[in-house]
Scaffold this motif. Structure first.
Motif, PDB file in Angstrom:
ATOM      1  N   THR A 165       5.361  19.535  -0.859  1.00 56.19           N
ATOM      2  CA  THR A 165       3.920  19.300  -0.846  1.00 56.19           C
ATOM      3  C   THR A 165       3.574  18.071  -0.014  1.00 56.19           C
ATOM      4  OG1 THR A 165       3.577  20.353  -3.001  1.00 56.19           O
ATOM      5  CG2 THR A 165       1.924  18.766  -2.299  1.00 56.19           C
ATOM      6  N   ALA A 169       1.533  18.134   3.612  1.00 57.24           N
ATOM      7  CA  ALA A 169       0.296  17.370   3.764  1.00 57.24           C
ATOM      8  C   ALA A 169       0.368  16.404   4.944  1.00 57.24           C
ATOM      9  CB  ALA A 169      -0.002  16.611   2.476  1.00 57.24           C
ATOM     10  N   ARG A 173       0.347  19.532   8.357  1.00 61.56           N
ATOM     11  CA  ARG A 173      -1.094  19.549   8.561  1.00 61.56           C
ATOM     12  C   ARG A 173      -1.602  18.206   9.071  1.00 61.56           C
ATOM     13  NH1 ARG A 173      -3.131  23.365   4.889  1.00 61.56           N
ATOM     14  NH2 ARG A 173      -5.277  22.892   5.501  1.00 61.56           N
ATOM     15  N   HIS A 250      -4.643   8.859   6.446  1.00 58.61           N
ATOM     16  CA  HIS A 250      -4.237   9.949   5.557  1.00 58.61           C
ATOM     17  C   HIS A 250      -4.367   9.487   4.109  1.00 58.61           C
ATOM     18  CE1 HIS A 250      -2.146  11.811   9.054  1.00 58.61           C
ATOM     19  NE2 HIS A 250      -1.836  10.556   9.342  1.00 58.61           N
ATOM     20  N   LEU A 252      -3.301  11.057   0.230  1.00 58.46           N
ATOM     21  CA  LEU A 252      -2.821  12.098  -0.675  1.00 58.46           C
ATOM     22  C   LEU A 252      -3.693  12.022  -1.921  1.00 58.46           C
ATOM     23  CD1 LEU A 252       1.078  11.956  -0.371  1.00 58.46           C
ATOM     24  CD2 LEU A 252      -0.588  13.203   1.013  1.00 58.46           C
ATOM     25  N   ALA A 274      -5.669  14.998   1.976  1.00 59.46           N
ATOM     26  CA  ALA A 274      -4.893  16.149   1.491  1.00 59.46           C
ATOM     27  C   ALA A 274      -5.253  16.385   0.031  1.00 59.46           C
ATOM     28  CB  ALA A 274      -3.398  15.890   1.645  1.00 59.46           C
ATOM     29  N   ILE A 276      -4.605  17.735  -3.291  1.00 56.18           N
ATOM     30  CA  ILE A 276      -3.379  18.173  -3.953  1.00 56.18           C
ATOM     31  C   ILE A 276      -3.521  18.191  -5.467  1.00 56.18           C
ATOM     32  CG2 ILE A 276      -0.932  17.636  -4.331  1.00 56.18           C
ATOM     33  CD1 ILE A 276      -0.975  16.258  -1.556  1.00 56.18           C
ATOM     34  N   ASN A 299      -7.878  18.803   3.745  1.00 55.31           N
ATOM     35  CA  ASN A 299      -6.913  19.898   3.850  1.00 55.31           C
ATOM     36  C   ASN A 299      -6.450  20.304   2.456  1.00 55.31           C
ATOM     37  OD1 ASN A 299      -6.895  19.845   6.693  1.00 55.31           O
ATOM     38  ND2 ASN A 299      -5.304  18.268   6.728  1.00 55.31           N
ATOM     39  N   ILE A 301      -3.844  21.674   0.111  1.00 60.93           N
ATOM     40  CA  ILE A 301      -2.380  21.752   0.232  1.00 60.93           C
ATOM     41  C   ILE A 301      -1.809  22.366  -1.033  1.00 60.93           C
ATOM     42  CG2 ILE A 301      -0.234  20.468   0.545  1.00 60.93           C
ATOM     43  CD1 ILE A 301      -2.020  20.353   2.999  1.00 60.93           C
TER      44      ILE A 301
END
Length: 354
Positions: A165, A169, A173, A250, A252, A274, A276, A299, A301
């Motif tokens: 994962t 991410a 991506r 970025h 997460l 991302a 998640i 995105n 994910i």
């Protein structure tokens, strides 16, 4: 009276002939109970591989699966993440041989290319498909990846969900590059893999947590900066200060509704969030309008493909990265492993060794 009312209920059954130890989540009223038992030996068909499992690991998803209402009286072998050794191969299988160390992909049918919604219902250890918490597993040969030589089976067992994962991410991506800035929320499995992978790629990583002890350990793993969000709730403003007002490239996003608006505030122009996690629930309704004026994006994910898994493993081998394991448990200690996961006191992955 049970001295520990929060202890996971466990039932057992006697061992029949020619069977392997396993666990199942069995219906009990409207909920599920963890049951230790046995699975009859399964024949290996064409295109399939028989694995002797060596280790498995737990994810937050496994708590959610345990808590889901049992459907139509069906029991389920839990867990998606594991690693084992090939014992036998079926007709037509030439890529694998007995003795190979391998891991099954979380989505056995997603070998490459674009994701299909049909894969969701057949993810290992989910609502409809048996998982890997058993001594032997028969699975399609195309769903397997080789374990990196420098990793033990216990370490490799942590990769299929959390590791992949984070890789999907940030690399597949996110197209992360050296010099990028990354923010990861918490110190769970995905977060720590994100920290390790991004740092190895030359990025600067900010880690948030409510535990100073865990943040100190994150710095030892290479975190650029850490923020205790309990002491500093406006961690998004701190992130902007650390990046001279620009924001991070970025994020997460592992928290859910309680963190999303701050993530949007902290993301840089052209940055990528991302999506998640759901640690604070599923009802996230953030104001996404600021993303438009930052030309930033979200995105979604959901783990990754076999081909992505292979690329992750090559990177792990190239950088000689080792997953962070909080604690190991024997096969007989699976209920204790679940309770450790439920406590949220762990730092890194929880592993079961067969």
């Amino acid at each position: 009276m049970n001295a520990n009312p929060h202890r996971l209920p466990l039932s057992t059954q006697a061992q029949p002939a020619k069977a392997d130890r396993s666990y199942r989540l069995r219906p009990q009223g409207a909920s599920r109970i963890l049951s230790s038992g046995f699975e009859a030996h399964t024949e290996v068909g064409p295109g399939q591989v028989l694995l002797r499992m060596g280790a498995a690991s737990l994810n937050y998803r496994d708590l959610l699966t345990l808590q889901e209402p049992a459907s139509e009286g069906k029991s389920l072998v839990p867990l998606s993440d594991g690693a084992g050794i090939v014992e036998a191969v079926g007709a037509g299988v030439s890529h694998w041989k007995p003795g190979d160390r391998v891991s099954p992909n979380f989505f056995p049918e997603w070998t490459g290319g674009r994701f299909s919604a049909t894969y969701l219902g057949r993810a290992l250890g989910g609502g409809q498909t048996d998982g890997i918490l058993r001594e032997r597993l028969v699975i399609e040969a195309s769903a397997l990846v080789a374990v990196p030589e420098h990793l033990s089976l216990a370490e490799a067992a942590t990769l299929p969900c959390a590791g992949l994962t984070a890789w999907h991410a940030l690399f597949e991506r996110g197209r992360i590059k050296a010099g990028d800035t990354v923010l990861v929320q918490g110190t769970g499995g995905v977060a720590l893999f994100g920290l390790q992978l991004a740092s190895a790629a030359g990025a600067r990583v900010i880690v948030t947590s409510s535990s100073d002890e865990k943040l100190a350990r994150a710095r030892a793993l290479g975190a650029w900066h850490t923020i205790n969000y309990r002491h500093t709730p406006d961690w998004d403003r701190v992130t902007l200060d650390l990046t001279d007002g620009r924001g991070v490239d970025h994020i997460l996003e592992l928290g859910g509704p309680d963190t999303y608006d701050r993530s949007i505030n902290a993301i840089a122009p052209g940055g990528q969030i991302a999506q998640i996690g759901v640690l604070t629930g599923f009802a996230s309704q953030p104001n996404i309008l600021p993303l438009q004026f930052k030309n930033a994006s979200i995105n979604g994910i959901c783990v990754g493909s076999v081909e992505q898994f292979e690329r992750l493993n090559r990177f792990m081998a190239e950088k000689q990265l080792h997953p962070v394991i909080d604690q190991g448990f024997a096969f007989e200690q699976v209920p204790e492993a679940y309770e450790r996961l439920r406590s949220a006191a762990h730092f890194g992955k929880l592993v079961i060794e067969f």
